[in-house]
Enzyme design. Structure first.
Site, mmCIF file in Angstrom:
data_model
loop_
_atom_site.group_PDB
_atom_site.id
_atom_site.type_symbol
_atom_site.label_atom_id
_atom_site.label_comp_id
_atom_site.label_asym_id
_atom_site.label_seq_id
_atom_site.Cartn_x
_atom_site.Cartn_y
_atom_site.Cartn_z
ATOM 1 N N THR A 38 55.488 33.290 37.764
ATOM 2 C CA THR A 38 56.022 34.643 38.007
ATOM 3 C C THR A 38 57.541 34.617 37.964
ATOM 4 O O THR A 38 58.162 33.605 38.259
ATOM 5 C CB THR A 38 55.597 35.206 39.389
ATOM 6 O OG1 THR A 38 54.188 35.194 39.492
ATOM 7 C CG2 THR A 38 56.133 36.590 39.669
ATOM 8 N N THR A 50 57.582 34.870 44.553
ATOM 9 C CA THR A 50 56.724 34.225 43.573
ATOM 10 C C THR A 50 55.877 33.205 44.328
ATOM 11 O O THR A 50 56.252 32.746 45.398
ATOM 12 C CB THR A 50 57.544 33.495 42.490
ATOM 13 O OG1 THR A 50 58.283 32.430 43.091
ATOM 14 C CG2 THR A 50 58.503 34.439 41.782
ATOM 15 N N GLY A 51 54.750 32.861 43.743
ATOM 16 C CA GLY A 51 53.878 31.896 44.399
ATOM 17 C C GLY A 51 52.558 32.536 44.778
ATOM 18 O O GLY A 51 52.088 33.458 44.099
ATOM 19 N N HIS A 52 51.975 32.060 45.865
ATOM 20 C CA HIS A 52 50.620 32.478 46.250
ATOM 21 C C HIS A 52 50.611 33.938 46.684
ATOM 22 O O HIS A 52 51.030 34.293 47.789
ATOM 23 C CB HIS A 52 50.120 31.573 47.381
ATOM 24 C CG HIS A 52 48.682 31.758 47.708
ATOM 25 N ND1 HIS A 52 48.247 32.294 48.895
ATOM 26 C CD2 HIS A 52 47.567 31.492 46.988
ATOM 27 C CE1 HIS A 52 46.925 32.339 48.903
ATOM 28 N NE2 HIS A 52 46.485 31.850 47.756
ATOM 29 N N GLY A 53 50.129 34.793 45.783
ATOM 30 C CA GLY A 53 50.250 36.229 45.974
ATOM 31 C C GLY A 53 49.550 36.750 47.206
ATOM 32 O O GLY A 53 50.087 37.624 47.908
ATOM 33 N N ARG A 101 41.561 40.485 39.021
ATOM 34 C CA ARG A 101 42.330 40.157 40.236
ATOM 35 C C ARG A 101 43.786 40.581 40.046
ATOM 36 O O ARG A 101 44.405 40.322 39.024
ATOM 37 C CB ARG A 101 42.237 38.663 40.510
ATOM 38 C CG ARG A 101 43.090 38.167 41.712
ATOM 39 C CD ARG A 101 44.453 37.677 41.273
ATOM 40 N NE ARG A 101 45.201 37.036 42.359
ATOM 41 C CZ ARG A 101 46.465 36.663 42.276
ATOM 42 N NH1 ARG A 101 47.138 36.864 41.156
ATOM 43 N NH2 ARG A 101 47.063 36.083 43.288
ATOM 44 N N VAL A 102 44.315 41.260 41.048
ATOM 45 C CA VAL A 102 45.723 41.655 41.032
ATOM 46 C C VAL A 102 46.415 40.950 42.193
ATOM 47 O O VAL A 102 45.905 40.946 43.320
ATOM 48 C CB VAL A 102 45.855 43.184 41.161
ATOM 49 C CG1 VAL A 102 47.312 43.589 41.368
ATOM 50 C CG2 VAL A 102 45.279 43.869 39.923
ATOM 51 N N GLY A 103 47.554 40.360 41.919
ATOM 52 C CA GLY A 103 48.286 39.648 42.964
ATOM 53 C C GLY A 103 49.330 40.515 43.630
ATOM 54 O O GLY A 103 49.234 41.753 43.643
ATOM 55 N N ASP A 104 50.337 39.874 44.175
ATOM 56 C CA ASP A 104 51.383 40.591 44.905
ATOM 57 C C ASP A 104 52.408 41.255 43.998
ATOM 58 O O ASP A 104 53.039 42.244 44.374
ATOM 59 C CB ASP A 104 52.110 39.628 45.860
ATOM 60 C CG ASP A 104 52.720 38.427 45.124
ATOM 61 O OD1 ASP A 104 52.111 37.973 44.133
ATOM 62 O OD2 ASP A 104 53.787 37.953 45.532
HETATM 63 N N1 GLY Z 1 52.582 35.767 42.728
HETATM 64 C C1 GLY Z 1 51.823 35.947 41.583
HETATM 65 C C2 GLY Z 1 50.395 36.054 41.812
HETATM 66 O O1 GLY Z 1 49.897 35.628 42.846
HETATM 67 O O2 GLY Z 1 49.714 36.562 40.962
#
Ligand code: GLY
Length: 362
Positions: A209, A260-263, A237-240
């Site tokens: 990201t 960025t990272g674990h959404g 799936r939609v992230g942050d």
């Molecule tokens: N931060 C990007 C995602 O989790 O998709």
């Protein structure tokens, strides 16, 4: 919000306490520049080293911060070498590239976003069009694609040969209880070796990201986040990244931030908004990012998301700029990739180490 804004001393005290249980290093790794530091300024994830330069050039030429941010991230969206964003981004579990992006303008407090958008290289530009050309904020999937088509965005197959091979390798090797079998010698393929060298082979699903926050010479703010999302994510799936308040947030009175990272970790603390709220209450950008990540640590309750010492397994990085032009960035986990990019008027862009909460024990 229940938390008090952290002073520098509070922050060091907090991290010192945590050090007793988790080998936490001092969090305030980088002094932020004093108020009045040169603007325009742009801060981004480390893959935005060229993007921040372009954003500053655009703001110096009179572009608004949000337009400058979208121009900057456009370099990364179009770059097939970055497999975490735009063209060449790694696909979902079905082999389909689905992109998420959002923009926010701190002057007008307007935002636009798209999610699970296919076949468009520059989702951030589509998000900007949603912000300016509708009175809605978020369009998803087929509707977002139709909107992009209506505005003349060109379509393209976003799956590069490299990304297809990496996806297929993952598919064939993820489990020995399904119907997909590893192919002899495929691990020696240069594209697979490239991926392992850059992202490792432990879980084969790291995060990417780009987030970029921009502040112009007058202290106006804007930001953008754009991504192909979690590698091999569930279809749909939609992230942050496209969620205003999580993947990004901007308030013209205060500052701008994103992650960025674990959404999923970022969504549940509304990370972008929380960083801005900490800044509103007096925290520096770096301290605001650290305080928000500490909340992520506290909110990580599920055992499978934690390591043997109770720390989150996943990494999350946050970046911020305030109206004065001070910048900061922080990560849950220190590592080679935990830097942020910053560029100021009159200077070349540089990579700066993020503050962090934890360092791997080995
Ligand atoms: N931060 C990007 C995602 O989790 O998709």
């Amino acid at each position: 919000m229940p938390d008090d804004p952290m002073t520098r001393r509070d922050l060091i005290a907090t991290t010192a306490k945590a050090a007793a249980v988790a080998a936490v290093a001092p969090a305030l790794a980088n002094a932020t520049p004093p108020p009045g530091s040169p603007r325009p300024v742009a801060v981004s994830s480390m893959n935005g080293i060229h993007a921040v330069k372009l954003a500053v050039e655009r703001m110096s030429g009179g572009a608004s911060p949000v337009d400058a941010a979208v121009a900057g991230v456009g370099l990364v969206e179009a770059d097939p070498e970055d497999v975490t964003v735009g063209y060449g981004g790694l696909p979902n579990e079905d082999g389909v590239v689905q992109l998420d992006a959002a923009v926010m303008d701190g002057t007008t407090m307007r935002a636009g976003a798209v999610a699970a958008l296919e076949r468009i290289v520059h989702p951030a530009q589509v998000a900007l069009q949603v912000m300016r050309g509708t009175d809605r904020i978020l369009l998803v999937g087929e509707g977002a694609l139709r909107f992009a088509r209506a505005h003349g965005f060109p379509e393209k197959d976003l799956l590069t040969e490299r990304s297809r091979k990496i996806w297929l390798f993952w598919k064939e090797n993820e489990s020995d209880h399904d119907d997909w079998l590893p192919e002899a010698g495929e691990i020696d393929d240069p594209d697979i070796q490239w991926f392992i060298k850059n992202y490792g082979d432990v879980d084969f699903r790291p995060h990417g990201t780009i987030h970029l926050s921009a502040c112009d010479a007058a202290g106006r703010l804007g930001c953008c986040t754009t991504t192909s999302g979690l590698f091999f994510k569930m279809s749909g799936r939609v992230g942050d990244s496209p969620l205003v308040g999580a993947g990004l947030y901007c308030d013209g009175d205060v500052g701008s931030a994103g992650g960025t990272g674990h959404g999923e970790s970022n969504i549940v603390v509304a990370g972008g908004h929380t960083v801005v709220e900490f800044m509103r209450r007096g925290s520096s950008p770096e301290a605001a990012c650290v305080a928000t990540l500490e909340r992520v640590v506290r909110n990580t309750k599920l055992d499978y998301l934690k390591d043997a010492k109770g720390r989150p397994k996943n990494n999350l990085l946050l970046y911020a700029v305030n109206r004065a032009g001070e910048v900061g960035g922080a990560a849950i986990w220190a590592g080679e990739r935990t830097k942020y990019a910053v560029c100021r008027a009159g200077s070349e862009p540089q990579l700066v180490d993020c503050a962090y909460l934890f360092k791997r024990d080995n």
